[in-house]
Write an enzyme that holds these catalytic residues in place. Structure first.
Site, short mmCIF file in Angstrom:
data_model
loop_
_atom_site.label_atom_id
_atom_site.label_comp_id
_atom_site.label_asym_id
_atom_site.label_seq_id
_atom_site.Cartn_x
_atom_site.Cartn_y
_atom_site.Cartn_z
N ASN A 85 72.99 19.17 29.04
CA ASN A 85 73.23 17.79 28.63
C ASN A 85 71.94 16.98 28.56
OD1 ASN A 85 74.79 15.52 27.88
ND2 ASN A 85 76.46 16.22 29.21
N HIS A 115 52.26 23.00 43.50
CA HIS A 115 50.87 22.62 43.77
C HIS A 115 50.46 23.15 45.13
CE1 HIS A 115 50.74 20.10 40.22
NE2 HIS A 115 51.92 19.61 40.56
N GLY A 142 75.30 16.38 37.35
CA GLY A 142 74.23 15.49 36.90
C GLY A 142 73.18 15.27 37.97
N ALA A 160 76.47 16.98 41.98
CA ALA A 160 75.57 16.00 41.36
C ALA A 160 74.59 15.45 42.40
CB ALA A 160 76.38 14.86 40.75
N ILE A 165 66.50 23.74 47.29
CA ILE A 165 65.19 24.23 47.71
C ILE A 165 65.22 25.70 48.14
CG2 ILE A 165 64.40 21.93 48.38
CD1 ILE A 165 64.72 22.85 51.34
#
Length: 187
Positions: A85, A115, A142, A160, A165
């Site tokens: 979406n 990083h 979302g 959502a 992680i």
């Protein structure tokens, strides 16, 4: 013993210099195509041409609603009948593999770059990228953020706003920041 290019290092989970000329040509090409995509819809006559230039082997049965942003496009592999979406961001330094029949809600982020942890090293122009995999039949609600190196299994639901992680096994509902398994599905 052949030396790897910086682009090959990027795709191989090795430290690479993101100022490299080949990497920057790839970034520029993707940004130009993403910019063209922004003024199109799924039903625009040029949509297929632009999305297939951006993401090689993009299936006819899948779709991405613009606006959409990615770093390279060439690092994205999408299965059949998958749908992404509005406002998705995929940073595909490493490969991002999205299975068949996957639903990705608006404003999701799939982020492969990592990083350096050491702040002095982080001042430089090197980073590493780790691949992301989203299994078949999975739904990301979302605003989900998927961090570098994460594998989400098949038939999962990620609530959502979750920040993923670590890996999520098949048939799980996960939620939260950081996302944790809340429920086992499809027993």
């Amino acid at each position: 013993h052949i030396m790897k290019t910086e682009f090959e290092k990027m795709r191989s989970e090795e430290l690479y210099n993101f100022l490299d000329k080949e990497i920057n040509m790839s970034l520029r090409n993707a940004k130009d195509l993403c910019t063209r995509l922004q003024v199109l819809t799924l039903s625009s006559s040029e949509y297929r041409d632009v999305i297939e230039k951006l993401i090689p082997n993009f299936p006819k049965s899948s779709g991405i609603c613009p606006p959409f942003h990615c770093d390279h496009g060439s690092g994205i592999k999408i299965g059949e009948r998958s749908f992404i979406n509005y406002n998705c961001v995929i940073l595909d330094g490493a490969y991002v593999t999205i299975g068949n029949d996957v639903k990705i809600g608006p404003s999701c982020q799939l982020l492969t770059p990592q990083h350096p942890i050491d702040f002095k090293a982080r001042r430089g122009t090197c980073e590493t990228s780790f691949p992301i995999t989203i299994g078949d039949d999975t739904w990301l609600g979302g605003g989900v953020i998927v961090c570098p190196g994460v594998n989400i299994g098949k038939r999962c639901i990620i609530a959502a706003g979750s920040v993923v992680i670590c890996d999520i096994p098949d048939d799980c509902m996960a939620a939260g920041n950081p996302a944790v398994v809340k429920k086992h599905l499809n027993k």
